[in-house]
Design a protein around this motif. Structure first.
Motif, PDB file in Angstrom:
ATOM      1  N   LEU A  78       0.824  -1.209   0.000  1.00  0.00           N
ATOM      2  CA  LEU A  78       0.000   0.000   0.000  1.00  0.00           C
ATOM      3  C   LEU A  78       0.858   1.259   0.000  1.00  0.00           C
ATOM      4  O   LEU A  78       0.493   2.262  -0.628  1.00  0.00           O
ATOM      5  N   ASP A  79       1.984   1.229   0.675  1.00  0.00           N
ATOM      6  CA  ASP A  79       2.906   2.368   0.621  1.00  0.00           C
ATOM      7  C   ASP A  79       3.401   2.587  -0.807  1.00  0.00           C
ATOM      8  O   ASP A  79       3.564   3.726  -1.261  1.00  0.00           O
ATOM      9  N   ALA A  80       3.628   1.488  -1.524  1.00  0.00           N
ATOM     10  CA  ALA A  80       4.131   1.586  -2.898  1.00  0.00           C
ATOM     11  C   ALA A  80       3.120   2.261  -3.816  1.00  0.00           C
ATOM     12  O   ALA A  80       3.481   3.122  -4.630  1.00  0.00           O
ATOM     13  N   ILE A  81       1.840   1.889  -3.710  1.00  0.00           N
ATOM     14  CA  ILE A  81       0.859   2.508  -4.605  1.00  0.00           C
ATOM     15  C   ILE A  81       0.498   3.922  -4.156  1.00  0.00           C
ATOM     16  O   ILE A  81       0.104   4.748  -4.980  1.00  0.00           O
ATOM     17  N   GLU A  82       0.665   4.208  -2.872  1.00  0.00           N
ATOM     18  CA  GLU A  82       0.441   5.586  -2.426  1.00  0.00           C
ATOM     19  C   GLU A  82       1.491   6.515  -3.024  1.00  0.00           C
ATOM     20  O   GLU A  82       1.192   7.646  -3.408  1.00  0.00           O
ATOM     21  N   ARG A  83       2.717   6.020  -3.135  1.00  0.00           N
ATOM     22  CA  ARG A  83       3.794   6.831  -3.723  1.00  0.00           C
ATOM     23  C   ARG A  83       3.739   6.833  -5.245  1.00  0.00           C
ATOM     24  O   ARG A  83       4.350   7.696  -5.886  1.00  0.00           O
ATOM     25  N   ASN A  84       3.018   5.861  -5.825  1.00  0.00           N
ATOM     26  CA  ASN A  84       2.958   5.724  -7.287  1.00  0.00           C
ATOM     27  C   ASN A  84       1.502   5.552  -7.713  1.00  0.00           C
ATOM     28  O   ASN A  84       1.074   4.456  -8.083  1.00  0.00           O
ATOM     29  N   PRO A  85       0.716   6.618  -7.687  1.00  0.00           N
ATOM     30  CA  PRO A  85      -0.719   6.492  -7.959  1.00  0.00           C
ATOM     31  C   PRO A  85      -1.060   6.210  -9.421  1.00  0.00           C
ATOM     32  O   PRO A  85      -2.149   5.714  -9.714  1.00  0.00           O
ATOM     33  N   TRP A 142      -7.387   2.252  -5.274  1.00  0.00           N
ATOM     34  CA  TRP A 142      -6.362   2.641  -6.254  1.00  0.00           C
ATOM     35  C   TRP A 142      -6.678   2.072  -7.634  1.00  0.00           C
ATOM     36  O   TRP A 142      -6.526   2.750  -8.656  1.00  0.00           O
ATOM     37  N   LEU A 143      -7.138   0.829  -7.695  1.00  0.00           N
ATOM     38  CA  LEU A 143      -7.306   0.126  -8.967  1.00  0.00           C
ATOM     39  C   LEU A 143      -8.486   0.631  -9.792  1.00  0.00           C
ATOM     40  O   LEU A 143      -8.368   0.791 -11.024  1.00  0.00           O
ATOM     41  N   ASN A 144      -9.631   0.883  -9.172  1.00  0.00           N
ATOM     42  CA  ASN A 144     -10.863   1.159  -9.914  1.00  0.00           C
ATOM     43  C   ASN A 144     -10.762   2.322 -10.898  1.00  0.00           C
ATOM     44  O   ASN A 144     -11.241   2.208 -12.037  1.00  0.00           O
ATOM     45  N   PRO A 145     -10.170   3.457 -10.523  1.00  0.00           N
ATOM     46  CA  PRO A 145     -10.072   4.545 -11.505  1.00  0.00           C
ATOM     47  C   PRO A 145      -9.287   4.151 -12.758  1.00  0.00           C
ATOM     48  O   PRO A 145      -9.603   4.614 -13.864  1.00  0.00           O
ATOM     49  N   HIS A 146      -8.289   3.294 -12.603  1.00  0.00           N
ATOM     50  CA  HIS A 146      -7.491   2.865 -13.755  1.00  0.00           C
ATOM     51  C   HIS A 146      -8.256   1.872 -14.629  1.00  0.00           C
ATOM     52  O   HIS A 146      -8.054   1.833 -15.847  1.00  0.00           O
ATOM     53  N   LEU A 147      -9.139   1.091 -14.016  1.00  0.00           N
ATOM     54  CA  LEU A 147     -10.007   0.215 -14.804  1.00  0.00           C
ATOM     55  C   LEU A 147     -10.999   1.047 -15.614  1.00  0.00           C
ATOM     56  O   LEU A 147     -11.230   0.784 -16.800  1.00  0.00           O
ATOM     57  N   LYS A 148     -11.572   2.053 -14.984  1.00  0.00           N
ATOM     58  CA  LYS A 148     -12.572   2.884 -15.654  1.00  0.00           C
ATOM     59  C   LYS A 148     -11.959   3.704 -16.782  1.00  0.00           C
ATOM     60  O   LYS A 148     -12.595   3.938 -17.811  1.00  0.00           O
ATOM     61  N   SER A 149     -10.722   4.144 -16.593  1.00  0.00           N
ATOM     62  CA  SER A 149     -10.068   4.966 -17.617  1.00  0.00           C
ATOM     63  C   SER A 149      -9.534   4.134 -18.776  1.00  0.00           C
ATOM     64  O   SER A 149      -9.174   4.684 -19.821  1.00  0.00           O
ATOM     65  N   GLY A 150      -9.470   2.822 -18.601  1.00  0.00           N
ATOM     66  CA  GLY A 150      -8.919   1.960 -19.641  1.00  0.00           C
ATOM     67  C   GLY A 150      -7.415   1.819 -19.579  1.00  0.00           C
ATOM     68  O   GLY A 150      -6.814   1.153 -20.429  1.00  0.00           O
TER      69      GLY A 150
END
Length: 207
Positions: A78-85, A142-150
């Motif tokens: 979780l620290d990794a994805i917080e630093r790399n959104p 974190w994941l859902n916005p990237h799924l929606k954006s394609g």
């Protein structure tokens, strides 16, 4: 007040953490069956009172070690994805964080692989479920916005995690067993790049 049978990562105090680390070291060196609470007490420098203040039994301590490992590992991810959104940076960071954690904590990594279905784990199931719920909720946020954006192709979180970390898990299993020719440090970039190629969506097909 009943004695705890497992540790909570956020609430572990210094003495509790020392006992957990001593337990892990003893189990790694001598095996679970051949380790006694007295071995762990001597390794940690704790008194008998301290040991039994935190843990009712060797089984309770063994379960606590597992829960502590889960919490520590999930925090790293979780620290990794917080630093790399961003999608691509986040995917690559997750893979690197996974492998970094294993490289820094090989005894814990072995313990997670070997002890998941040990009889003493029954005392830790509710704690593990709680950690997993919190982790998945944060991960999906974190994941859902990237799924929606394609940017990441549409799939369930369980499939995404399997595609992302399945190859890493296989490499780690072989690495921990001394069966790899490639160093873990060299594998990080290869596995991170491969993970992105597998999960990237149509909006990032050229990246």
């Amino acid at each position: 007040m009943p004695r705890k049978t497992y540790a909570r990562h956020k609430g572990s105090d210094k003495r509790e953490r020392e006992i957990i680390e001593a337990g892990l070291a003893c189990f790694a060196e001598h095996g679970y069956a051949n380790t006694t609470l007295e071995d762990i007490r001597l390794r940690s420098g704790a008194s008998n009172g301290s040991i039994y203040h935190y843990f009712a039994s060797k089984e309770g301590l063994a379960a606590a070690i597992y829960v502590e490992a889960i919490a520590d590992y999930q925090k790293r991810i979780l620290d990794a994805i917080e630093r790399n959104p961003q999608a691509r940076a986040g995917v690559r960071a997750i893979v690197r964080a996974h492998l970094d954690w294993v490289e820094e904590n090989p005894d814990w990594a072995r313990y997670l692989m070997e002890m998941r279905h040990a009889p003493f784990m029954a005392t830790a199931e509710s704690a593990i479920a709680e950690h997993n719920r919190e982790f998945i909720n944060a991960f999906v946020t974190w994941l859902n916005p990237h799924l929606k954006s394609g940017e990441i192709r549409r799939m369930g979180p369980d499939i995404f995690i399997s595609l992302l970390l399945g190859p890493c898990q296989e490499f780690v299993r072989n690495w921990l067993g001394g069966c790899t020719q490639t160093k873990l440090s060299a594998a990080k970039e290869e596995l991170a790049s491969a993970a992105w190629l597998v999960v990237r969506g149509p909006a990032t097909a050229e990246n």
